[in-house]
Design a protein around this motif. Structure first.
Motif, mmCIF file in Angstrom:
data_model
loop_
_atom_site.group_PDB
_atom_site.id
_atom_site.type_symbol
_atom_site.label_atom_id
_atom_site.label_comp_id
_atom_site.label_asym_id
_atom_site.label_seq_id
_atom_site.Cartn_x
_atom_site.Cartn_y
_atom_site.Cartn_z
ATOM 1 N N UNK A 235 0.810 -1.212 0.000
ATOM 2 C CA UNK A 235 0.000 0.000 0.000
ATOM 3 C C UNK A 235 0.851 1.273 0.000
ATOM 4 N N UNK A 236 2.160 1.122 -0.207
ATOM 5 C CA UNK A 236 3.096 2.243 -0.186
ATOM 6 C C UNK A 236 3.031 3.001 1.138
ATOM 7 N N UNK A 237 3.028 2.238 2.240
ATOM 8 C CA UNK A 237 2.979 2.819 3.581
ATOM 9 C C UNK A 237 4.307 2.641 4.290
ATOM 10 N N UNK A 238 4.597 3.547 5.176
ATOM 11 C CA UNK A 238 5.727 3.397 6.079
ATOM 12 C C UNK A 238 5.230 2.590 7.275
ATOM 13 N N UNK A 239 5.705 1.365 7.485
ATOM 14 C CA UNK A 239 5.190 0.533 8.580
ATOM 15 C C UNK A 239 5.469 1.104 9.968
ATOM 16 N N UNK A 240 6.371 2.079 10.065
ATOM 17 C CA UNK A 240 6.660 2.715 11.352
ATOM 18 C C UNK A 240 5.768 3.926 11.601
ATOM 19 N N UNK A 241 4.870 4.207 10.649
ATOM 20 C CA UNK A 241 3.993 5.372 10.793
ATOM 21 C C UNK A 241 2.542 4.986 10.537
ATOM 22 N N UNK A 242 2.072 4.000 11.272
ATOM 23 C CA UNK A 242 0.677 3.595 11.232
ATOM 24 C C UNK A 242 0.022 4.169 12.488
ATOM 25 N N UNK A 243 -0.969 5.007 12.295
ATOM 26 C CA UNK A 243 -1.628 5.667 13.417
ATOM 27 C C UNK A 243 -2.942 4.967 13.726
ATOM 28 N N UNK A 244 -3.175 4.727 14.989
ATOM 29 C CA UNK A 244 -4.385 4.060 15.451
ATOM 30 C C UNK A 244 -5.322 5.107 16.036
ATOM 31 N N UNK A 245 -6.532 5.169 15.517
ATOM 32 C CA UNK A 245 -7.501 6.167 15.938
ATOM 33 C C UNK A 245 -8.717 5.474 16.525
#
Length: 121
Positions: free
Chosen positions: A87-97
């Motif tokens: 998904x072209x995501x940085x795995x260290x920057x997943x925010x949980x809301x």
């Protein structure tokens, strides 16, 4: 860093896009742990701002007792981190809301300090 190359249709010139993987947002719904609602507005707000958003389901109160809601959220965040490159995501920057009833779920996910989810110290 993401690098994509494409040839233009008009003159065949090479175009390159380079950017760092982006952060992602995982949203847990609220509503008393027993209704599946309340995500649409938050989901739309985040996607309109350009963020990829994952809407995380968890077993509700009448389906399973605590800590299954937390465990479902941990599993979802782990899957997002494991598939971040897709998904072209940085795995260290997943925010949980979390909101309303899902606030304690989000808080307990962070408090658990699951090694896979908190690789950084």
């Amino acid at each position: 860093m993401l690098l994509r190359r494409a040839r233009t249709a008009a003159n065949g010139r090479l175009l390159e896009l380079q950017r760092d993987p982006q952060p992602g947002i995982a949203i847990l719904h609220g509503r008393y742990w027993c209704e599946d609602s309340g995500r649409a507005t938050c989901f739309k707000t985040c996607t309109d701002a350009g963020y990829p958003v994952f809407s995380v389901d968890y077993r509700l109160n009448f389906d399973a007792a605590w800590p299954t809601r937390r465990d479902d959220a941990i599993s979802a965040i782990g899957w997002i981190k494991d598939t971040a490159a897709k998904f072209d995501l940085n795995p260290e920057r997943i925010f949980l809301l979390g909101s309303s009833a899902s606030d304690p779920i989000a808080t307990s996910v962070v408090a658990c300090r699951v090694p896979h989810l908190t690789d950084r110290e």
